[in-house]
Design an enzyme around this catalytic site. Structure first.
Site, PDB file in Angstrom:
ATOM      1  N   ASP A  37     -19.918  -1.146   7.890  1.00 27.89           N
ATOM      2  CA  ASP A  37     -19.340  -1.234   6.536  1.00 27.89           C
ATOM      3  C   ASP A  37     -18.276  -0.165   6.274  1.00 27.89           C
ATOM      4  OD1 ASP A  37     -20.827   1.095   6.282  1.00 27.89           O
ATOM      5  OD2 ASP A  37     -22.468   0.127   5.201  1.00 27.89           O
ATOM      6  N   GLY A  38     -17.923   0.642   7.305  1.00 28.19           N
ATOM      7  CA  GLY A  38     -16.836   1.609   7.140  1.00 28.19           C
ATOM      8  C   GLY A  38     -17.302   3.032   6.886  1.00 28.19           C
ATOM      9  N   GLN A  95       2.991  16.224  -4.113  1.00 28.32           N
ATOM     10  CA  GLN A  95       2.756  15.887  -5.533  1.00 28.32           C
ATOM     11  C   GLN A  95       2.250  17.140  -6.233  1.00 28.32           C
ATOM     12  OE1 GLN A  95       2.953  12.441  -6.710  1.00 28.32           O
ATOM     13  NE2 GLN A  95       2.566  13.050  -8.814  1.00 28.32           N
ATOM     14  N   LYS A 192      19.734  15.541  -2.724  1.00 19.40           N
ATOM     15  CA  LYS A 192      19.077  14.229  -2.563  1.00 19.40           C
ATOM     16  C   LYS A 192      18.573  13.742  -3.911  1.00 19.40           C
ATOM     17  CE  LYS A 192      14.805  13.789  -0.726  1.00 19.40           C
ATOM     18  NZ  LYS A 192      13.793  13.827   0.363  1.00 19.40           N
TER      19      LYS A 192
HETATM   20  C1  R5P Z   1      10.595  15.975   0.674  1.00 15.68           C
HETATM   21  O1  R5P Z   1      11.232  16.728  -0.011  1.00 15.68           O
HETATM   22  C2  R5P Z   1      10.368  16.231   2.120  1.00 15.68           C
HETATM   23  O2  R5P Z   1      10.889  17.457   2.517  1.00 15.68           O
HETATM   24  C3  R5P Z   1      10.997  15.145   2.973  1.00 15.68           C
HETATM   25  O3  R5P Z   1      12.400  15.182   2.834  1.00 15.68           O
HETATM   26  C4  R5P Z   1      10.510  13.792   2.610  1.00 15.68           C
HETATM   27  O4  R5P Z   1       9.117  13.786   2.416  1.00 15.68           O
HETATM   28  C5  R5P Z   1      10.871  12.826   3.690  1.00 15.68           C
HETATM   29  O5  R5P Z   1      10.411  11.564   3.343  1.00 15.68           O
HETATM   30  P1  R5P Z   1      11.037  10.286   4.004  1.00 15.68           P
HETATM   31  O6  R5P Z   1      11.101  10.507   5.484  1.00 15.68           O
HETATM   32  O7  R5P Z   1      10.066   9.194   3.635  1.00 15.68           O
HETATM   33  O8  R5P Z   1      12.381  10.062   3.388  1.00 15.68           O
END
Ligand code: R5P
Length: 295
Positions: A37-38, A95, A192
């Site tokens: 069952d895991g 997070q 980014k």
């Molecule tokens: C986030 O700030 C981390 O440093 C990475 O840039 C990020 O987690 C990379 O995620 P992915 O490869 O999914 O774009």
């Protein structure tokens, strides 16, 4: 009875042997049975010394966190007085705030969970962005951070002397700057914007990349979209080559193909997470960190 033992799970036997060798520790497996069952049943060696080190890297973390709960509580019941977790990759660190109302702040919750189980936590390049120290995220008595950046920098210096080091986002600046300082590389970071798991926009830094061998450096590549998008734009801007160096080779799904489709040449990573791109061994540094703990 020995003063300390290294416990490991069978899927990390190779990494455990490297660490046991570097640290001069005896190693023993935690055996695991999966019920139909895991659910899982763990079994530890029944005669444990006072100091126990558990190796568990926390990629694909969800089931491993249950393993840590069962293993740590059992080790205590069997007599472990000082319990160390060596988690070369520490999950759930990204997070670190509730980005939307009602979201779980996973860094704090998982960090406190680990601190309640272990006296010491040793990890490599945890993704600490809005908190300054690992101790704030994982309030264990000893919370030790190592970095893969200097070792990756040595490798880059050997493979791509004169490379331009580029971080794909502002968080990567800490690792890029550390690597650059060690060998005098020119360095810069992109900006980014993430729109979702599979969608990022990157703005290149304002320094010329034409004719340069660029190495993109980050703590972690997961889907690979971040470094793939940065690589595509760097090559379009005239970079002669773009290689990638990351501490943590999560490389979920078809991430590696995404990088090669974007024109990335080499991918180098530390062995914090076992992956074909592993080019840097962390065992000696982890062993040194273990040697600093109370005996
Ligand atoms: C986030 O700030 C981390 O440093 C990475 O840039 C990020 O987690 C990379 O995620 P992915 O490869 O999914 O774009």
């Amino acid at each position: 009875m020995h003063a300390a033992i290294l416990l490991y799970f069978d899927d990390e036997q190779a990494a455990a042997e490297r660490l046991a060798h570097a640290a001069g520790l005896d190693a023993a497996p935690v055996t695991r049975h999966r019920f139909p069952d895991g659910e899982i049943r763990l079994q530890l060696p029944d005669a444990l010394p006072g100091r126990v080190v558990l190796l568990r890297t926390l990629d694909r973390p969800n089931e491993k966190l249950i393993e840590l709960l069962l293993a740590a509580r059992t080790a205590r019941a069997l007599g472990a007085r000082h319990l160390t977790l060596v988690a070369p990759y520490l999950a759930y660190m990204r997070q670190d705030i509730a980005f939307h109302p009602g979201e779980a702040v996973s860094q704090r919750i998982v960090g406190h969970f680990l601190a309640e189980l272990f006296d010491a936590v040793i990890t490599v390049d945890p993704h600490l962005h809005r908190v300054a120290t690992l101790q704030e995220a994982v309030p264990a008595a000893q919370a030790i951070v190592l970095s893969g950046a200097p070792l990756l920098a040595d490798l880059i210096a050997a493979q791509r002397p004169g490379a331009l080091l580029v971080g794909p986002d502002s968080e990567s600046a800490q690792w890029v700057a550390q690597a650059a300082a060690r060998h005098g590389f020119t360095h810069a970071v992109c900006t980014k914007q993430r729109h979702g798991d599979h969608a990022v926009d990157i703005d290149l830094p304002g320094l010329p990349v034409a004719g340069r061998a660029v190495v993109l450096m980050d703590d972690v590549a997961s889907t690979g979209h971040t470094v793939a998008q940065a690589a595509r734009q760097l090559l379009a801007a005239g970079a002669t080559t773009v290689d990638v160096a990351v501490t943590h080779a999560l490389f979920a799904g078809d991430a590696v193909r995404r990088l090669s489709d974007a024109g990335v040449g080499e991918i180098w990573s530390t062995d914090c997470i076992a992956h074909p791109s592993n080019a840097v061994a962390m065992a000696p540094a982890l062993a040194q960190a273990l040697a600093t703990l109370p005996r």
